[in-house]
Scaffold this motif. Structure first.
Motif, PDB file in Angstrom:
ATOM      1  N   UNK A  29       5.921  -3.948   0.925  1.00 21.03           N
ATOM      2  CA  UNK A  29       5.542  -2.578   0.606  1.00 21.03           C
ATOM      3  C   UNK A  29       4.037  -2.453   0.595  1.00 21.03           C
ATOM      4  N   UNK A  30       3.399  -3.391  -0.088  1.00 27.79           N
ATOM      5  CA  UNK A  30       1.959  -3.335  -0.237  1.00 27.79           C
ATOM      6  C   UNK A  30       1.249  -3.687   1.062  1.00 27.79           C
ATOM      7  N   UNK A  31       1.727  -4.716   1.739  1.00 27.33           N
ATOM      8  CA  UNK A  31       0.956  -5.241   2.863  1.00 27.33           C
ATOM      9  C   UNK A  31       1.180  -4.469   4.160  1.00 27.33           C
ATOM     10  N   UNK A  32       2.422  -4.127   4.477  1.00 24.26           N
ATOM     11  CA  UNK A  32       2.663  -3.487   5.764  1.00 24.26           C
ATOM     12  C   UNK A  32       3.386  -2.156   5.625  1.00 24.26           C
ATOM     13  N   UNK A  33       3.523  -1.678   4.396  1.00 24.99           N
ATOM     14  CA  UNK A  33       4.096  -0.368   4.126  1.00 24.99           C
ATOM     15  C   UNK A  33       5.575  -0.268   4.490  1.00 24.99           C
ATOM     16  N   UNK A  34       6.294  -1.384   4.458  1.00 25.71           N
ATOM     17  CA  UNK A  34       7.743  -1.303   4.615  1.00 25.71           C
ATOM     18  C   UNK A  34       8.337  -1.686   3.272  1.00 25.71           C
ATOM     19  N   UNK A  35       8.962  -0.737   2.548  1.00 28.88           N
ATOM     20  CA  UNK A  35       9.510  -1.108   1.253  1.00 28.88           C
ATOM     21  C   UNK A  35      10.544  -2.216   1.405  1.00 28.88           C
ATOM     22  N   UNK A  36      10.330  -3.330   0.702  1.00 23.91           N
ATOM     23  CA  UNK A  36      11.241  -4.463   0.820  1.00 23.91           C
ATOM     24  C   UNK A  36      12.585  -4.145   0.208  1.00 23.91           C
ATOM     25  N   UNK A  37      12.585  -3.374  -0.883  1.00 18.99           N
ATOM     26  CA  UNK A  37      13.833  -2.923  -1.494  1.00 18.99           C
ATOM     27  C   UNK A  37      13.658  -1.436  -1.806  1.00 18.99           C
ATOM     28  N   UNK A  38      14.761  -0.704  -1.949  1.00 22.35           N
ATOM     29  CA  UNK A  38      14.623   0.738  -2.203  1.00 22.35           C
ATOM     30  C   UNK A  38      13.836   1.052  -3.473  1.00 22.35           C
ATOM     31  N   UNK A  39      13.827   0.120  -4.429  1.00 31.36           N
ATOM     32  CA  UNK A  39      13.118   0.406  -5.678  1.00 31.36           C
ATOM     33  C   UNK A  39      11.620   0.488  -5.477  1.00 31.36           C
ATOM     34  N   UNK A  40      11.113  -0.042  -4.373  1.00 32.07           N
ATOM     35  CA  UNK A  40       9.668   0.003  -4.147  1.00 32.07           C
ATOM     36  C   UNK A  40       9.228   1.307  -3.500  1.00 32.07           C
ATOM     37  N   UNK A  41      10.184   2.129  -3.070  1.00 30.72           N
ATOM     38  CA  UNK A  41       9.812   3.320  -2.299  1.00 30.72           C
ATOM     39  C   UNK A  41       8.957   4.291  -3.107  1.00 30.72           C
ATOM     40  N   UNK A  42       9.130   4.294  -4.459  1.00 28.96           N
ATOM     41  CA  UNK A  42       8.411   5.253  -5.287  1.00 28.96           C
ATOM     42  C   UNK A  42       6.908   5.099  -5.166  1.00 28.96           C
ATOM     43  N   UNK A  43       6.437   3.870  -5.090  1.00 32.80           N
ATOM     44  CA  UNK A  43       4.984   3.669  -5.124  1.00 32.80           C
ATOM     45  C   UNK A  43       4.450   3.067  -3.833  1.00 32.80           C
ATOM     46  N   UNK A  44       5.182   3.240  -2.742  1.00 37.01           N
ATOM     47  CA  UNK A  44       4.738   2.700  -1.464  1.00 37.01           C
ATOM     48  C   UNK A  44       3.351   3.210  -1.096  1.00 37.01           C
TER      49      UNK A  44
ATOM     50  N   UNK B  60      -2.213 -13.373   3.791  1.00 37.48           N
ATOM     51  CA  UNK B  60      -2.785 -13.768   5.086  1.00 37.48           C
ATOM     52  C   UNK B  60      -2.438 -12.744   6.172  1.00 37.48           C
ATOM     53  N   UNK B  61      -1.359 -11.993   5.946  1.00 43.99           N
ATOM     54  CA  UNK B  61      -0.922 -11.020   6.955  1.00 43.99           C
ATOM     55  C   UNK B  61      -2.019 -10.041   7.332  1.00 43.99           C
ATOM     56  N   UNK B  62      -2.760  -9.566   6.310  1.00 44.03           N
ATOM     57  CA  UNK B  62      -3.758  -8.536   6.607  1.00 44.03           C
ATOM     58  C   UNK B  62      -4.905  -9.074   7.436  1.00 44.03           C
ATOM     59  N   UNK B  63      -5.006 -10.408   7.539  1.00 45.95           N
ATOM     60  CA  UNK B  63      -6.081 -10.965   8.368  1.00 45.95           C
ATOM     61  C   UNK B  63      -5.716 -10.996   9.837  1.00 45.95           C
ATOM     62  N   UNK B  64      -4.436 -10.850  10.151  1.00 46.93           N
ATOM     63  CA  UNK B  64      -4.012 -10.886  11.548  1.00 46.93           C
ATOM     64  C   UNK B  64      -4.476  -9.595  12.228  1.00 46.93           C
ATOM     65  N   UNK B  65      -5.066  -9.714  13.431  1.00 39.85           N
ATOM     66  CA  UNK B  65      -5.510  -8.495  14.124  1.00 39.85           C
ATOM     67  C   UNK B  65      -4.342  -7.539  14.342  1.00 39.85           C
ATOM     68  N   UNK B  66      -4.627  -6.233  14.264  1.00 40.34           N
ATOM     69  CA  UNK B  66      -3.580  -5.223  14.386  1.00 40.34           C
ATOM     70  C   UNK B  66      -2.780  -5.360  15.682  1.00 40.34           C
ATOM     71  N   UNK B  67      -3.471  -5.665  16.798  1.00 45.04           N
ATOM     72  CA  UNK B  67      -2.768  -5.695  18.086  1.00 45.04           C
ATOM     73  C   UNK B  67      -1.703  -6.787  18.117  1.00 45.04           C
ATOM     74  N   UNK B  68      -1.868  -7.819  17.275  1.00 43.13           N
ATOM     75  CA  UNK B  68      -0.826  -8.842  17.186  1.00 43.13           C
ATOM     76  C   UNK B  68       0.166  -8.481  16.087  1.00 43.13           C
ATOM     77  N   UNK B  69      -0.367  -7.957  14.975  1.00 40.67           N
ATOM     78  CA  UNK B  69       0.490  -7.667  13.823  1.00 40.67           C
ATOM     79  C   UNK B  69       1.517  -6.577  14.135  1.00 40.67           C
ATOM     80  N   UNK B  70       1.086  -5.525  14.868  1.00 42.80           N
ATOM     81  CA  UNK B  70       1.985  -4.388  15.084  1.00 42.80           C
ATOM     82  C   UNK B  70       3.263  -4.768  15.837  1.00 42.80           C
ATOM     83  N   UNK B  71       3.160  -5.506  16.975  1.00 41.67           N
ATOM     84  CA  UNK B  71       4.418  -5.904  17.626  1.00 41.67           C
ATOM     85  C   UNK B  71       5.303  -6.751  16.702  1.00 41.67           C
ATOM     86  N   UNK B  72       4.677  -7.604  15.880  1.00 45.46           N
ATOM     87  CA  UNK B  72       5.472  -8.443  14.986  1.00 45.46           C
ATOM     88  C   UNK B  72       6.179  -7.580  13.941  1.00 45.46           C
TER      89      UNK B  72
END
Lengths: 513, 458
Positions: free
Chosen positions: A77-92, A398-410
């Protein structure tokens, strides 16, 4: 009482049980942090293993897994904005905004510490008052549920950033999606357009992954501008020269403990909300997170920060969703009524082990030992979460250090796999794709996404209780004919009307003076 | 295209396929070496319920007996339409087993699906749960006769629940009313999503009766929160001998919900034989796990079973289908399908609210608030290209994954996206090679969440 307590303690500190707890914690963190894999699913995957485990280990594994995976949901949720569980959606939005400012470690640190604090609070409520509180489950009929769902949904619409009308619009969009499929009440297919897959309706997990995660991928790819954003993020990160452990600890935990102390009352309030809602069968961590978020915003001195990266919001909502977990065990153990989907599985596992949950479980000494074991596991699991959660934050960061062009396809791959795996259905991937496009469009119009998700989650139940109430009694007044339903109902109506009437009253007041 | 070119193309394809086979080191599964990869059981009901517990229990024993992992997927919703069609429409290769329940014999009578029991190759019937009637502990009714007399004098006063309208327990109760010479609507049915919530509603005083099977009510029944007035079985149940049958109270009315294991029609005969043999060993109690056999485990879980193998199960399916069909098409039941609050009332209300909100936004002269907000980042031409690529990537994954399998499809999509987004080709290839098999191992092997397999099995 004391002897069973000591026996339980002896049972639980055996190396095998502790090993099971440790492994389940790691597994829970892992599963929770992968979008699309929910705590419920993780527990379901664990069932075959519980056949081989003794009773205490089996239940301890489930408790630990659950406690850890709800926190771990905060990581994606915090790192890539995908809520890992529905309970995290409130503060995404809050958590992700903090990441964009380079404060992801602080945000996750707050999540972790407040999760643990909330989890421990929930555990103590379970230990001290389970038999007394369990009765609350018997106060809830379809009338009370109707108002509870209305309350949860109203909170989501009201607290969302920007105009309240847009929040309400988002909510209606979500509720509309929830009506797709074979309605549980009428057994009539609606809006299925001849697709058999649509009979199930729109699953909220792929919808959530699409709305938040995929739309973010679109936003990134549309504005592809080499690696600027990553560079900006990198420069915001603390420069790490000193590789000592303390230096690693600082961005995560630094400032969190003082904050916990400063916000001890709001932590208490959020945890109370979480435990109470957790205790009500059928209402779980997700509603708890929304309601506590709303209350937190109302009580805050800086409500304008909510939705734009408020640490207070993240802290309060995570305490609530973690304390709700233990709350759900109260009706499950005392009455044999599952408080949420995980405790539904637990009851199944207990029955398979020839233990029938219910008041009897507190009278039979053997089973009381097991109950005490569950209590202790809740505490151990939450304490274990501190070091393990820290490691998870560090490696996830460490995820946020990966360049966007690589991170986005992943991320895209994770969106696809995550939405497929929840039901093993290609249709869910289509839903994810459609929701991704919708999420992107809604954001362009500054319409919040959170209420859409909650609308999809609760819409079916809301409609069901609405129709059930009407089929019991045609009159609208019957919605208020029980004490709790009347109180909840009046509160919900006030929630919407007061902000409309207040300006008028104020005007009149001024004129009078 | 001339013929020669066509031949070349097909030869090329074959070469490619051959290479893939060699690369993978495994051949597509054949009937002889079945099973050589994980098996999936599709359960049409949600986690924690009686059918799910049966599926998972059976899964563990099948795994032991067949020697390959057996995973359970809960394809829930749509009153069982989803799960049944997923299970019975699966590729008939024996790697997808379907758990079927009584709803299979009901849904097609209610025009909710075309699927019937003839689309299934029955393997074994497992749980057989007779319907039972429950009241709250402080209810005035002590037996079925008292209840019947009350309903006779006060038609439409009592409310009951247990499942959705037209579900098996609704059918059981309405059928009993009809059998007793009353109107099927003399007890108002409140639709509920499953036995668990229904029993809670009963204990909270929201309804007067619940009709469901005894194992589903085990916890509340044994703790004395609810009482059982009778069970619609011919003989008292072995697990609950104290509960009187309807027959013993002078009403010869029996109906039960059941579940069982089946394979999709068209599954090759040798596979059917292999699965049947394995299942028979399990239900005979010859497979022991942790010292416990399957029938023992089921008994301990409080689930009443009735094992009918292949032919016998098929005969039962046929007669059960006729019984339920007769009930569902009877006048008593047909007239009930009209409800006061129609299915479009709620969506209508939401649509109305949406219009009001949009109207408010317009009246408040916040029309500009609906106009796109200026985002900080400008959309670039490259960006549009990239986004189209993402869309193409997802769609092509959706189109090809089922045939080609996860690794191949996802690998190609990921590689192309990485490469087109400006990563050097060999770096992209390296990431793909590390990431895709990694995800596959993680999901399909470690977490046992099946991913698309394709013709090669991976």
């Amino acid at each position: 009482m004391e002897s069973t307590f000591i026996t339980a303690l002896q049972n639980i500190v055996s190396p095998e049980v502790l090993l099971v707890i440790f492994l389940s914690a790691v597994y829970g963190l892992f599963v929770g942090s992968i979008p699309g894999l929910t705590a419920t699913m993780a527990v379901a995957l664990l069932i075959p293993l519980t056949f081989y485990l003794d009773n205490l280990s089996a239940i301890a594994a489930i408790v630990t897994l659950e406690a850890c995976s709800i926190f771990a949901g905060d990581i994606p949720t915090t790192l890539v904005r995908i809520p890992g569980t529905p309970s995290s959606a409130a503060y995404t939005d809050d958590a992700y905004s903090l990441t964009r400012r380079g404060l992801h470690e602080t945000s996750l640190g707050v999540s972790l510490v407040f999760s643990v604090a909330g989890g421990l609070f929930g555990a103590f409520v379970l230990i001290l008052a389970a038999p007394q509180l369990a009765k609350i489950a018997f106060e809830f009929t379809t009338y009370e549920y109707f108002w509870l769902y209305v309350l949860g949904l109203s909170c989501a619409a009201i607290v969302s950033t920007g105009s309240r009308l847009k929040g309400a619009l988002a909510l209606m969009i979500g509720l509309m999606f929830a009506t797709v499929g074979l309605s549980e009440v009428h057994s009539v297919p609606r809006f299925t357009f001849g697709f058999d897959e649509l009979f199930t309706g729109i699953n909220f997990i792929p919808a959530m992954i699409g709305l938040f995660g995929l739309s973010e991928v679109f936003r990134n790819t549309l504005t592809s501008k080499t690696d600027e954003e990553t560079e900006k993020l990198k420069s915001a990160l603390p420069v790490e020269k000193d590789k000592s452990w303390f230096k690693h600890l600082k961005p995560v935990f630094g400032g969190v403990l003082p904050q916990l102390w400063k916000r001890k009352f709001s932590w208490f309030r959020s945890s109370c909300i979480g435990s109470t809602i957790g205790m009500i069968p059928g209402a779980g961590a997700d509603i708890a997170a929304w309601i506590s978020y709303a209350v937190s915003k109302k009580c805050s001195k800086t409500p304008e920060e909510y939705g734009k990266g408020s640490l207070d919001a993240v802290g309060d909502a995570t305490s609530a969703n973690n304390s709700a977990l233990a709350g759900a065990w109260i009706p499950a153990l005392v009455l044999g009524i599952p408080g949420d989907s995980v405790t539904a599985i637990v009851i199944g596992v207990l029955l398979m082990k020839n233990i029938t949950p219910g008041p009897g479980i507190f009278e039979n000494p053997d089973q009381l030992v097991l109950v005490h074991g569950i209590y202790m596991t809740f505490i151990i699991a939450n304490l274990l979460l501190i070091p393990l959660g820290f490691l998870a934050i560090r490696s996830g960061a460490q995820l946020v250090r990966i360049p966007r062009r690589i991170l986005m396809p992943l991320i895209l791959m994770f969106c696809v796999v995550g939405s497929y795996s929840i039901n093993g259905s290609y249709f869910d991937v289509w839903v994810m794709l459609g929701m991704g496009i919708l999420g992107f469009i809604l954001e362009v119009f500054a319409i919040p996404l959170g209420p859409v998700v909650l609308g999809i989650i609760l819409g079916g139940q809301l409609e069901q209780s609405f129709v059930q109430n009407l089929s019991k009694d045609d009159s609208i007044l019957s919605f208020f004919n029980r004490p709790i339903s009347a109180a909840l109902g009046i509160f919900c109506i006030a929630l919407w009307l007061v902000p409309l009437i207040m300006p008028l009253l104020r005007k009149k007041w001024r004129r009078l003076n | 295209m001339n013929q020669r070119a066509m031949i070349t193309v097909s030869v090329r394809w074959k070469l490619l396929l051959l290479c893939l086979f060699l690369l993978s080191g495994c051949t597509a599964s054949t009937v002889e070496n079945y099973p050589d990869r994980p098996i999936t059981i599709i359960c049409p009901w949600s986690v924690g319920g009686a059918t799910d517990r049966t599926s998972r229990q059976l899964g563990v024993y099948l795994e032991q007996e067949l020697g390959v992992p057996v995973n359970v997927i809960n394809a829930t919703g749509g009153r069982g339409v989803t799960g049944h069609s997923r299970g019975l429409n699966a590729r008939p290769d024996g790697y997808t087993l379907a758990v079927i329940t009584g709803e299979l014999n009901m849904l097609h009578w209610q025009n909710l699906t075309k699927l019937t029991h003839q689309d299934a190759i029955p393997i074994v019937s497992l749980v057989d749960g007779a319907a039972a009637v429950f009241v709250k502990k402080d209810s005035p009714f002590q037996n079925m006769q008292e209840l019947l007399n009350y309903v006779k004098s006060h038609p439409g006063k009592l409310t009951a629940t247990g499942t959705a309208s037209g579900g098996i327990w609704h059918l059981a109760l309405a059928g009993w009313l009809d059998f007793s010479g009353l109107n099927a609507e003399d007890i108002k049915w409140i639709p509920m999503n499953g036995a668990g919530p229904s029993l809670q509603e009963l204990a909270s005083g929201g309804v007067d009766l619940v009709c469901c099977s005894l194992p589903e009510a085990k916890t509340l029944y044994e703790s004395g929160q609810v009482r059982c007035l009778g069970v619609m079985a011919e003989e008292p149940l072995a697990e609950f001998p104290e509960v009187p049958t309807f027959r013993s109270q002078g009403m010869d009315w029996n109906i039960s919900g059941w579940n069982g294991l089946a394979l999709p029609a068209d599954t090759p005969e040798p596979i059917v034989a292999k699965v049947s043999a394995a299942v028979r060993k399990i239900t005979d109690g010859d497979v022991r796990l942790n010292g416990k056999s399957f029938p023992e485990a089921m008994r301990e879980a409080g689930l009443s079973t009735r094992y009918r193998a292949n032919e016998e199960f098929a005969t039962f399916l046929k007669s059960n289908d006729e019984t339920l069909g007769k009930l569902l098409t009877s006048d008593a039941f047909a007239q009930m399908s009209t409800r006061d609050t129609g299915p479009l009332v709620f969506p209508g209300l939401i649509a109305l609210a949406m219009c009001v909100i949009l109207g408010c936004l317009a009246v408040q002269k916040k029309v500009q608030a609906l106009a796109p907000e200026v985002t900080g980042d400008a959309v670039t031409r490259q960006g549009i290209m990239n986004t189209i690529l993402v869309l193409i990537g997802i769609v092509s994954y959706l189109l090809f994954a089922e045939e080609l399998g996860f690794i191949l499809t996802a690998g190609v999509v990921l590689f192309l996206l990485l490469w087109k987004f400006g990563t050097r080709w060999w770096v992209s290839a390296l990431i793909t090679i590390l990431f895709i098999p990694g995800i596959y191992t993680l999901f399909a092997q470690l977490l046992r969440v099946p991913l698309p397999r394709g013709v090669f099995g991976w």
